[in-house]
Motif scaffolding. Structure first.
Motif, PDB file in Angstrom:
ATOM      1  N   PHE A 225      49.310  38.316  44.003  1.00 47.99           N
ATOM      2  CA  PHE A 225      48.440  37.368  44.710  1.00 47.99           C
ATOM      3  C   PHE A 225      47.796  37.981  45.956  1.00 47.99           C
ATOM      4  CE2 PHE A 225      51.557  34.239  42.769  1.00 47.99           C
ATOM      5  CZ  PHE A 225      50.727  33.911  41.723  1.00 47.99           C
ATOM      6  N   THR A 226      47.555  39.298  45.930  1.00 46.32           N
ATOM      7  CA  THR A 226      46.899  39.946  47.067  1.00 46.32           C
ATOM      8  C   THR A 226      45.407  40.157  46.829  1.00 46.32           C
ATOM      9  OG1 THR A 226      47.416  42.171  46.234  1.00 46.32           O
ATOM     10  CG2 THR A 226      49.024  41.144  47.742  1.00 46.32           C
ATOM     11  N   ARG A 227      44.927  39.878  45.623  1.00 44.93           N
ATOM     12  CA  ARG A 227      43.503  39.995  45.306  1.00 44.93           C
ATOM     13  C   ARG A 227      42.963  38.597  45.015  1.00 44.93           C
ATOM     14  NH1 ARG A 227      43.527  45.385  41.494  1.00 44.93           N
ATOM     15  NH2 ARG A 227      44.006  46.835  43.181  1.00 44.93           N
ATOM     16  N   LEU A 228      41.909  38.230  45.741  1.00 37.66           N
ATOM     17  CA  LEU A 228      41.424  36.848  45.726  1.00 37.66           C
ATOM     18  C   LEU A 228      40.964  36.372  44.355  1.00 37.66           C
ATOM     19  CD1 LEU A 228      40.723  34.258  47.264  1.00 37.66           C
ATOM     20  CD2 LEU A 228      38.470  35.270  47.735  1.00 37.66           C
ATOM     21  N   TRP A 229      40.004  37.054  43.727  1.00 38.46           N
ATOM     22  CA  TRP A 229      39.404  36.527  42.492  1.00 38.46           C
ATOM     23  C   TRP A 229      40.372  36.477  41.325  1.00 38.46           C
ATOM     24  CZ3 TRP A 229      35.893  33.357  43.469  1.00 38.46           C
ATOM     25  CH2 TRP A 229      35.034  33.552  44.542  1.00 38.46           C
ATOM     26  N   PRO A 230      41.205  37.493  41.105  1.00 33.58           N
ATOM     27  CA  PRO A 230      42.202  37.337  40.033  1.00 33.58           C
ATOM     28  C   PRO A 230      43.201  36.214  40.320  1.00 33.58           C
ATOM     29  CG  PRO A 230      41.892  39.655  40.531  1.00 33.58           C
ATOM     30  CD  PRO A 230      41.159  38.867  41.603  1.00 33.58           C
ATOM     31  N   THR A 231      43.494  35.976  41.598  1.00 29.06           N
ATOM     32  CA  THR A 231      44.396  34.883  41.961  1.00 29.06           C
ATOM     33  C   THR A 231      43.755  33.529  41.662  1.00 29.06           C
ATOM     34  OG1 THR A 231      45.460  36.224  43.668  1.00 29.06           O
ATOM     35  CG2 THR A 231      45.670  33.819  43.868  1.00 29.06           C
TER      36      THR A 231
END
Length: 107
Positions: free
Chosen positions: A26-32
């Motif tokens: 959950f450190t990358r916005l769009w994949p999250t």
């Protein structure tokens, strides 16, 4: 119609599993964000399908599609190791999913 919802929910499960990996904890916005959208869609469709289907076969089909789809996606697009045993195992999951789908009864 309820089985179609389960199949689409299973495909969305593949999407949320892949996005979970791509989010890197959950450190990358769009994949999250994509993970959350796929997860909500998957659980929502499964919930709707369970109004008409027995929980055992429906849940097994949902998880089977998600597991097989995620493994296949990983091998094709993410560089996961491909082996004969892995391919045979995925085939067995798909055969099991088909059997459970055929055994499921609508209310």
């Amino acid at each position: 119609m309820a089985w179609l919802l389960v199949v689409v929910a299973g495909l969305l499960e593949t999407g949320f599993a892949v996005c979970l990996k791509l989010s890197h904890g959950f450190t990358r916005l769009w994949p999250t964000i994509a993970f959350a959208a796929f997860a909500l869609g998957s659980f929502g469709l499964l919930t709707m399908a369970l109004k008409k289907l027995d929980v055992g076969p429906a849940y097994a089909v949902w998880t089977g599609i998600g597991a097989a789809g995620t493994a296949i996606y990983g091998m094709v697009f993410l560089g996961d190791v491909v082996s004969t045993l892995k391919l045979v195992s995925i085939s067995l999951v798909i055969i099991g999913v088909m059997g459970l789908q055929l055994s499921g009864s609508a209310h």
